[in-house]
Design an enzyme around this catalytic site. Structure first.
Site, PDB file in Angstrom:
ATOM      1  N   SER A  88       0.808  -1.220   0.000  1.00 49.65           N
ATOM      2  CA  SER A  88       0.000   0.000   0.000  1.00 49.65           C
ATOM      3  C   SER A  88       0.840   1.270   0.000  1.00 49.65           C
ATOM      4  O   SER A  88       0.457   2.269  -0.612  1.00 49.65           O
ATOM      5  CB  SER A  88      -0.933   0.000   1.215  1.00 49.65           C
ATOM      6  OG  SER A  88      -1.801  -1.115   1.180  1.00 49.65           O
ATOM      7  N   HIS A 123       0.455   4.442   4.150  1.00 51.40           N
ATOM      8  CA  HIS A 123      -0.228   5.102   3.040  1.00 51.40           C
ATOM      9  C   HIS A 123       0.233   6.548   2.899  1.00 51.40           C
ATOM     10  O   HIS A 123       0.566   7.014   1.800  1.00 51.40           O
ATOM     11  CB  HIS A 123      -1.742   5.056   3.263  1.00 51.40           C
ATOM     12  CG  HIS A 123      -2.310   3.667   3.196  1.00 51.40           C
ATOM     13  ND1 HIS A 123      -3.664   3.420   3.073  1.00 51.40           N
ATOM     14  CD2 HIS A 123      -1.718   2.452   3.221  1.00 51.40           C
ATOM     15  CE1 HIS A 123      -3.884   2.129   3.030  1.00 51.40           C
ATOM     16  NE2 HIS A 123      -2.706   1.507   3.133  1.00 51.40           N
TER      17      HIS A 123
END
Length: 294
Positions: free
Chosen positions: A197, A243
């Site tokens: 991610s 993220h």
């Protein structure tokens, strides 16, 4: 040339190779017509050419080769690196399914904790720096790898085509490292994290910067980014640190890649990547010092 009266002229000596003055030769370069010996003869479509002409033609061909927006080489397959990254992620996912949780515990992102199996300290703070990168290729749940690989498949090729293969790889890996770094600095030291991610959000940031640079409509990518950020902070169990770290690093790296002036392109691009990596290194050293001295 002086010669005795009444005698036929004597044949002049053969010319000497322009690179080897001690060698006579009867062969000349078909481009510049300089004499060349057998050691300097390079076969061409017609006759032979000298090394200088061959190298000059190759340099001219490289200079005329089309380049991407960021200065990379235009290639026939703009998905090659994307497909390789996707294949690596899938291969590691299969290995996790076969190897079980132990592989995740050995390669996942972990700051500083005691391994219950060996009662020893493990994690990045204990010298296992490789976890910061290997964790970016680990997935356990099918939905997790499916979402990340779908995003990689759609975001990767346009970026690979615009940046070039080498720059795209640098973007992906630096984003992955930045995601692991922010997780290392902010998250609890004994919390385990895994997944691509961070790298994927780096591609989101890069796509936004590239769209701005190309004057594209920003609404689609910004809308997609907002949706993913909402999922990041609303859905429990997601490492938001990875993220955000990947997103910021991906945007910064791409700013340097696509806005570098042509005359100093390589210097600015390499400098941008080195600067981001230096920030990552300093943050990791400071966090490691904090954990080991706690």
């Amino acid at each position: 040339m002086a010669q005795p009266y009444g005698q036929p002229p004597q044949p002049a000596g053969l010319p000497r190779c322009y690179r080897h003055g001690d060698r006579e030769t009867g062969i000349r370069c078909t481009r510049c017509e300089r004499p060349i010996c057998p050691s300097c003869m390079i076969s061409a479509a017609v006759g032979y050419q000298c090394p200088d002409c061959v190298h000059g033609a190759q340099s001219a061909a490289r200079a005329a080769r089309p380049r991407t927006l960021a200065g990379g080489t235009v290639t026939a397959d703009s998905r090659l690196v994307t497909k390789i990254l996707l294949g690596i992620n899938l291969a590691v996912f299969v290995a996790v399914l076969v190897g079980g949780d132990r592989l995740v515990e050995d390669l996942g992102m972990l700051g500083h904790a005691i391994d219950p199996a060996t009662f020893t300290w493990v994690g990045v703070a204990d010298g296992q720096w490789y976890r910061m990168l290997t964790a970016a290729f680990l997935h356990q749940q099918i939905w997790h790898i499916a979402f990340n690989m779908m995003a990689l498949w759609f975001l990767g090729p346009p970026l690979e085509a615009a940046l070039g293969r080498v720059r795209f790889v640098a973007l992906y890996l630096i984003s992955a490292l930045a995601g692991s770094t922010l997780f290392y600095v902010v998250a609890p030291q004994n919390q385990l994290s895994l997944g691509a991610s961070g790298a994927i959000f780096g591609l989101f940031g890069a796509t936004a910067v590239l769209a701005r640079r190309m004057r594209y409509d920003m609404r689609p990518i910004l809308g997609l980014l907002v949706v993913n950020l909402l999922i990041t902070f609303v859905w429990s169990g997601i490492a938001w640190e990875a993220h955000i770290g990947g997103l910021v690093a991906g945007a910064l790296v791409t700013l340097g890649l696509v806005h570098a002036p042509r005359e100093r392109r390589t210097l600015v691009q390499v400098g941008t990547c080195v600067l981001v990596l230096a920030v990552i290194a300093v943050a990791c050293v400071l966090r490691t010092t904090e954990l080991l001295n706690a």
